[in-house]
Design an enzyme around this catalytic site. Structure first.
Site, PDB file in Angstrom:
ATOM      1  N   LYS A 109       0.832  -1.218   0.000  1.00 10.20           N
ATOM      2  CA  LYS A 109       0.000   0.000   0.000  1.00 10.20           C
ATOM      3  C   LYS A 109       0.859   1.258   0.000  1.00 10.20           C
ATOM      4  O   LYS A 109       1.518   1.569   0.988  1.00 10.20           O
ATOM      5  CB  LYS A 109      -0.921   0.044   1.226  1.00 10.20           C
ATOM      6  CG  LYS A 109      -1.988   1.121   1.020  1.00 10.20           C
ATOM      7  CD  LYS A 109      -2.602   1.648   2.294  1.00 10.20           C
ATOM      8  CE  LYS A 109      -1.959   2.890   2.837  1.00 10.20           C
ATOM      9  NZ  LYS A 109      -1.957   4.077   1.964  1.00 10.20           N
TER      10      LYS A 109
ATOM     11  N   GLU B 114      10.510  16.688  13.991  1.00 10.16           N
ATOM     12  CA  GLU B 114      10.713  16.510  12.551  1.00 10.16           C
ATOM     13  C   GLU B 114       9.785  17.468  11.806  1.00 10.16           C
ATOM     14  O   GLU B 114       8.557  17.376  11.927  1.00 10.16           O
ATOM     15  CB  GLU B 114      10.394  15.063  12.152  1.00 10.16           C
ATOM     16  CG  GLU B 114      10.714  14.779  10.703  1.00 10.16           C
ATOM     17  CD  GLU B 114      10.325  13.373  10.258  1.00 10.16           C
ATOM     18  OE1 GLU B 114       9.198  12.942  10.558  1.00 10.16           O
ATOM     19  OE2 GLU B 114      11.153  12.717   9.605  1.00 10.16           O
TER      20      GLU B 114
ATOM     21  N   GLY C 156       7.164   5.359   7.452  1.00  7.81           N
ATOM     22  CA  GLY C 156       6.296   6.525   7.583  1.00  7.81           C
ATOM     23  C   GLY C 156       6.639   7.270   8.859  1.00  7.81           C
ATOM     24  O   GLY C 156       7.744   7.141   9.395  1.00  7.81           O
ATOM     25  N   SER C 157       5.689   8.030   9.343  1.00 10.27           N
ATOM     26  CA  SER C 157       5.964   8.885  10.499  1.00 10.27           C
ATOM     27  C   SER C 157       6.020   8.069  11.790  1.00 10.27           C
ATOM     28  O   SER C 157       5.421   6.994  11.886  1.00 10.27           O
ATOM     29  CB  SER C 157       4.858   9.941  10.621  1.00 10.27           C
ATOM     30  OG  SER C 157       3.618   9.293  10.798  1.00 10.27           O
ATOM     31  N   THR C 158       6.690   8.616  12.774  1.00  7.02           N
ATOM     32  CA  THR C 158       6.778   7.965  14.087  1.00  7.02           C
ATOM     33  C   THR C 158       5.382   7.844  14.708  1.00  7.02           C
ATOM     34  O   THR C 158       5.042   6.834  15.318  1.00  7.02           O
ATOM     35  CB  THR C 158       7.743   8.759  14.977  1.00  7.02           C
ATOM     36  OG1 THR C 158       9.044   8.658  14.382  1.00  7.02           O
ATOM     37  CG2 THR C 158       7.815   8.220  16.395  1.00  7.02           C
ATOM     38  N   GLU C 159       4.569   8.875  14.484  1.00  2.65           N
ATOM     39  CA  GLU C 159       3.217   8.872  15.060  1.00  2.65           C
ATOM     40  C   GLU C 159       2.406   7.670  14.538  1.00  2.65           C
ATOM     41  O   GLU C 159       1.812   6.918  15.317  1.00  2.65           O
ATOM     42  CB  GLU C 159       2.553  10.190  14.639  1.00  2.65           C
ATOM     43  CG  GLU C 159       1.252  10.468  15.259  1.00  2.65           C
ATOM     44  CD  GLU C 159       0.592  11.675  14.572  1.00  2.65           C
ATOM     45  OE1 GLU C 159       1.272  12.443  13.860  1.00  2.65           O
ATOM     46  OE2 GLU C 159      -0.631  11.815  14.745  1.00  2.65           O
TER      47      GLU C 159
ATOM     48  N   GLY D 177       3.689   5.061  13.053  1.00  4.69           N
ATOM     49  CA  GLY D 177       4.449   3.860  13.402  1.00  4.69           C
ATOM     50  C   GLY D 177       4.005   3.282  14.742  1.00  4.69           C
ATOM     51  O   GLY D 177       3.914   2.069  14.913  1.00  4.69           O
TER      52      GLY D 177
ATOM     53  N   CYS E 143      13.460  11.422   5.513  1.00  5.90           N
ATOM     54  CA  CYS E 143      13.519  10.987   6.904  1.00  5.90           C
ATOM     55  C   CYS E 143      14.920  11.199   7.488  1.00  5.90           C
ATOM     56  O   CYS E 143      15.075  11.461   8.667  1.00  5.90           O
ATOM     57  CB  CYS E 143      13.118   9.526   7.006  1.00  5.90           C
ATOM     58  SG  CYS E 143      13.975   8.461   5.840  1.00  5.90           S
TER      59      CYS E 143
ATOM     60  N   GLU F 111      10.290   1.824   9.848  1.00 10.17           N
ATOM     61  CA  GLU F 111      11.275   2.829   9.403  1.00 10.17           C
ATOM     62  C   GLU F 111      10.598   4.174   9.558  1.00 10.17           C
ATOM     63  O   GLU F 111       9.720   4.521   8.761  1.00 10.17           O
ATOM     64  CB  GLU F 111      11.647   2.597   7.927  1.00 10.17           C
ATOM     65  CG  GLU F 111      12.270   1.260   7.629  1.00 10.17           C
ATOM     66  CD  GLU F 111      13.737   1.184   8.028  1.00 10.17           C
ATOM     67  OE1 GLU F 111      14.248   2.135   8.661  1.00 10.17           O
ATOM     68  OE2 GLU F 111      14.366   0.179   7.699  1.00 10.17           O
TER      69      GLU F 111
HETATM   70  P1  NAD Z   1       2.560   8.787   7.322  1.00 12.98           P
HETATM   71  O1  NAD Z   1       3.004   8.072   8.539  1.00 12.98           O
HETATM   72  O2  NAD Z   1       1.484   9.800   7.446  1.00 12.98           O
HETATM   73  O3  NAD Z   1       2.047   7.727   6.231  1.00 12.98           O
HETATM   74  C1  NAD Z   1       2.866   6.670   5.797  1.00 12.98           C
HETATM   75  C2  NAD Z   1       1.977   5.585   5.191  1.00 12.98           C
HETATM   76  O4  NAD Z   1       1.166   5.043   6.216  1.00 12.98           O
HETATM   77  C3  NAD Z   1       1.016   6.068   4.115  1.00 12.98           C
HETATM   78  O5  NAD Z   1       0.900   5.082   3.112  1.00 12.98           O
HETATM   79  C4  NAD Z   1      -0.283   6.217   4.866  1.00 12.98           C
HETATM   80  O6  NAD Z   1      -1.425   6.090   4.024  1.00 12.98           O
HETATM   81  C5  NAD Z   1      -0.197   5.056   5.843  1.00 12.98           C
HETATM   82  N1  NAD Z   1      -0.984   5.194   7.077  1.00 12.98           N
HETATM   83  C6  NAD Z   1      -1.448   6.314   7.667  1.00 12.98           C
HETATM   84  N2  NAD Z   1      -2.133   6.005   8.791  1.00 12.98           N
HETATM   85  C7  NAD Z   1      -2.075   4.661   8.933  1.00 12.98           C
HETATM   86  C8  NAD Z   1      -2.552   3.740   9.910  1.00 12.98           C
HETATM   87  N3  NAD Z   1      -3.252   4.157  10.972  1.00 12.98           N
HETATM   88  N4  NAD Z   1      -2.285   2.427   9.752  1.00 12.98           N
HETATM   89  C9  NAD Z   1      -1.562   1.986   8.691  1.00 12.98           C
HETATM   90  N5  NAD Z   1      -1.085   2.821   7.719  1.00 12.98           N
HETATM   91  C10 NAD Z   1      -1.336   4.143   7.844  1.00 12.98           C
HETATM   92  O7  NAD Z   1       3.870   9.407   6.671  1.00 12.98           O
HETATM   93  P2  NAD Z   1       3.997  10.323   5.372  1.00 12.98           P
HETATM   94  O8  NAD Z   1       3.505  11.687   5.714  1.00 12.98           O
HETATM   95  O9  NAD Z   1       3.423   9.625   4.185  1.00 12.98           O
HETATM   96  O10 NAD Z   1       5.589  10.339   5.154  1.00 12.98           O
HETATM   97  C11 NAD Z   1       6.455  11.145   5.884  1.00 12.98           C
HETATM   98  C12 NAD Z   1       7.028  10.420   7.074  1.00 12.98           C
HETATM   99  O11 NAD Z   1       7.639   9.201   6.665  1.00 12.98           O
HETATM  100  C13 NAD Z   1       8.113  11.204   7.773  1.00 12.98           C
HETATM  101  O12 NAD Z   1       7.940  11.118   9.159  1.00 12.98           O
HETATM  102  C14 NAD Z   1       9.403  10.501   7.355  1.00 12.98           C
HETATM  103  O13 NAD Z   1      10.449  10.666   8.255  1.00 12.98           O
HETATM  104  C15 NAD Z   1       8.936   9.089   7.255  1.00 12.98           C
HETATM  105  N6  NAD Z   1       9.819   8.288   6.386  1.00 12.98           N
HETATM  106  C16 NAD Z   1      10.663   7.376   6.959  1.00 12.98           C
HETATM  107  C17 NAD Z   1      11.537   6.647   6.155  1.00 12.98           C
HETATM  108  C18 NAD Z   1      12.536   5.696   6.765  1.00 12.98           C
HETATM  109  O14 NAD Z   1      13.052   4.840   6.045  1.00 12.98           O
HETATM  110  N7  NAD Z   1      12.856   5.797   8.052  1.00 12.98           N
HETATM  111  C19 NAD Z   1      11.526   6.815   4.777  1.00 12.98           C
HETATM  112  C20 NAD Z   1      10.657   7.739   4.232  1.00 12.98           C
HETATM  113  C21 NAD Z   1       9.794   8.468   5.044  1.00 12.98           C
END
Ligand code: NAD
Length: 510
Positions: free
Chosen positions: A187, A398, A241-244, A246, A297, A263
């Site tokens: 996804k 961040e 994705g984001s820590t929140e 995650g 990130c 990640e």
């Molecule tokens: P996000 O956490 O908002 O979303 C990431 C993904 O998770 C999206 O596909 C989103 O649709 C999905 N998602 C959202 N809520 C969810 C839930 N409750 N359950 C399951 N999936 C859900 O992040 P973003 O705004 O898309 O990306 C930016 C963030 O990603 C930043 O915090 C960045 O640091 C992080 N990031 C980390 C890495 C890494 O390898 N450490 C790489 C790229 C981005």
């Protein structure tokens, strides 16, 4: 925001489930917008829970009864090698889609992101060839036996990626899962799903994988993502994705005791040691902070500089920042495009105001670039703050935008302490002429990747992941393979002394 309706019918992208492109059960769709212009790019099927159920069921069947988990290392290597070649053929098309949907300068998508995606597939084609067998040393136990570890795929993997680095992120998830014989429900972010859709289209056209091995569901994270990670048919979650978010994913994983890799976000420090040659390192520091408008990130958004070098470094950084060309992501000359969305710009602008309220001072940027070409997209100037307190929110949270905090230090112990005073631990960089000093500092930084005199360069053979709240587990290379496999111990008896003897003494020497 003014939207520009397409002159022809909007391209539509269905879901991909069990080897078939299909619309959502309830017919729901969402649209994808190019951030730089507001232009509508495509409509995409938005998966309902019933579609996620079907995708997980297809991946489950492909895993439980299909040939893929039992394919040989040579077979998996051949598939990944062929996919690498297809990626190379489509590199420019993918780079263009990535640039348009993410607002990412095409120079970056072409020469970095797609190149990295190709290298990831190539690396995992090589890794896939390794036998899943590890002999174990003999121990002084009474029985004589042959012991080895057999590495097996975990099962159905739910893979979720964010909107940045999309082509590389998609490769980063798919290649290791496939190299180890897993099946996948993938996804992407609904802000930028088109590059991933193109990649899955390529996999489908290749006809290299049995149906159900790769499935694609699109839609909002709060519904589709949450339902997918909580699905009882999923064995492993790989989330970027984001820590929140995650944290929520980890809660869902805990319910089903699923394997999980996370990640997450970062606030990477860049430590400039007092001997660093400022002229040489200025561009590297700016690259670390402002590449893809700081929406990375691992972006190096906190620079620690010795008080004696502070003014000269700031002067150099400001002068070079003024030369950054902001503009159309599809122009090869552009250094920095827009942010991903207007909501993201609001968030970044709120941090710029907060930084000033906290007592930090802007030395360049802070506003929106002026001119007609910037009116339709969420553009923002690269911004540098000085007089930043490392405990301020500007330095701790961040921001995910082009906002750089410069922090002074008096001695290196102090700099190290401040660099480590963060909830995050994804990456860091050290800038010095003295490599031994650089390595000594690198060893004391609490982060998963430390670059010395370089930054942001990713190596698909190297483990990538975070300390502290930047994540759990490692992806890429042989470390990543461990996160996609179960280690099974197989014990083969070589003495055959058991027959007719129930207890342990059967194994003792006679
Ligand atoms: P996000 O956490 O908002 O979303 C990431 C993904 O998770 C999206 O596909 C989103 O649709 C999905 N998602 C959202 N809520 C969810 C839930 N409750 N359950 C399951 N999936 C859900 O992040 P973003 O705004 O898309 O990306 C930016 C963030 O990603 C930043 O915090 C960045 O640091 C992080 N990031 C980390 C890495 C890494 O390898 N450490 C790489 C790229 C981005």
């Amino acid at each position: 925001m003014e939207l520009h309706p397409p002159t022809t019918a909007l391209e539509h992208h269905p879901l991909y489930i069990d080897g078939v492109w299909c619309d959502a059960a309830d017919g729901a769709t969402f649209t994808v917008t190019a951030p730089a212009t507001g232009e509508l790019m495509a409509s995409v099927a938005s998966a309902s829970p019933a579609d996620v159920d079907r995708a997980v069921a297809a991946a489950r069947t492909a895993f439980d009864s299909g040939p893929w988990p039992h394919s040989s290392p040579a077979e998996r290597a051949r598939v990944l090698t062929d996919l690498t070649a297809m990626l190379e053929e489509r590199a420019f098309a993918l780079a263009e889609i990535d640039a348009r949907e993410g607002g990412v300068p095409i120079r970056k998508t072409t020469y970095n992101d797609v190149t990295l995606a190709i290298e990831i597939f190539r690396t995992f084609a090589e890794i896939a060839r390794r036998p899943p067998y590890e002999p174990l040393p003999w121990t002084d136990m009474p029985s004589v036996s042959w012991n080895f570890v057999w590495r097996e795929p975990i099962g159905v993997c739910a893979q979720i990626i964010p909107w940045n680095y999309t082509v590389a992120m998609a490769a980063w998830k798919l290649a290791p899962a496939l190299a180890t014989g897993n099946t996948v429900v993938f996804k992407p972010s609904s802000l930028a799903p088109l590059t991933s859709i193109e990649l899955v289209r390529m996999i489908n056209e290749s006809d290299l994988l049995p149906r159900g091995v790769v499935n694609l569901v699109n839609g909002p994270g709060a519904s589709v993502g949450e339902y997918l990670v909580g699905h009882p048919g999923v064995d492993k979650i790989a989330f970027s994705g984001s820590t929140e978010v995650g944290r929520k994913v980890m809660v869902a994983a805990a319910q089903g005791l699923k394997k999980v890799t996370l990640e997450l976000g970062g606030k990477s420090p860049a430590l400039v040691l007092p001997d660093a040659d400022l002229e040489t390192i200025t561009d590297g520091l700016l690259f670390g902070a402002f590449y893809h408008a700081g929406q990375l990130c691992e972006a190096g958004t906190r620079i620690f500089v010795h008080r004696s070098q502070h003014d000269e470094l700031v002067e150099r950084l400001v002068a070079r920042t003024r030369q950054i060309r902001i503009g159309d992501p599809l122009d090869l000359e552009t250094d920095m495009g827009p942010l991903i969305s207007f909501a993201q710009r609001e968030k970044v602008e709120a941090y710029i105001q907060l930084g000033q309220a906290e007592g930090a001072r802007i030395v360049v940027g802070g506003g929106r670039p002026q001119g007609e070409q910037f009116e339709r997209g969420p553009y923002i100037e690269p911004t540098i703050f000085v007089d930043v307190d490392n405990r301020s929110r500007l330095a701790q949270e961040e921001i995910f935008g082009p906002v750089l905090a410069i922090i002074c230090y008096d001695d290196i112990t102090d700099a190290l302490r401040m660099a480590n005073e963060t909830l995050f631990g994804l990456a860091a960089s050290v800038w010095t002429r003295d490599l031994q000093a650089g390595i000594a500092i690198a060893q004391r930084i609490r982060a998963g990747t430390v670059w010395i005199n370089e930054t942001l360069v990713l190596n698909p053979n190297a483990p990538f992941g975070g300390y502290k709240q930047s994540g759990i587990g490692r992806e890429m290379g042989l470390y990543g393979i461990q996160e996609y496999t179960e280690a099974k111990h197989i014990h083969v008896d070589l003495m055959q002394k058991r027959q007719g003897r129930l207890w342990w003494d059967a194994l003792l020497p006679e």
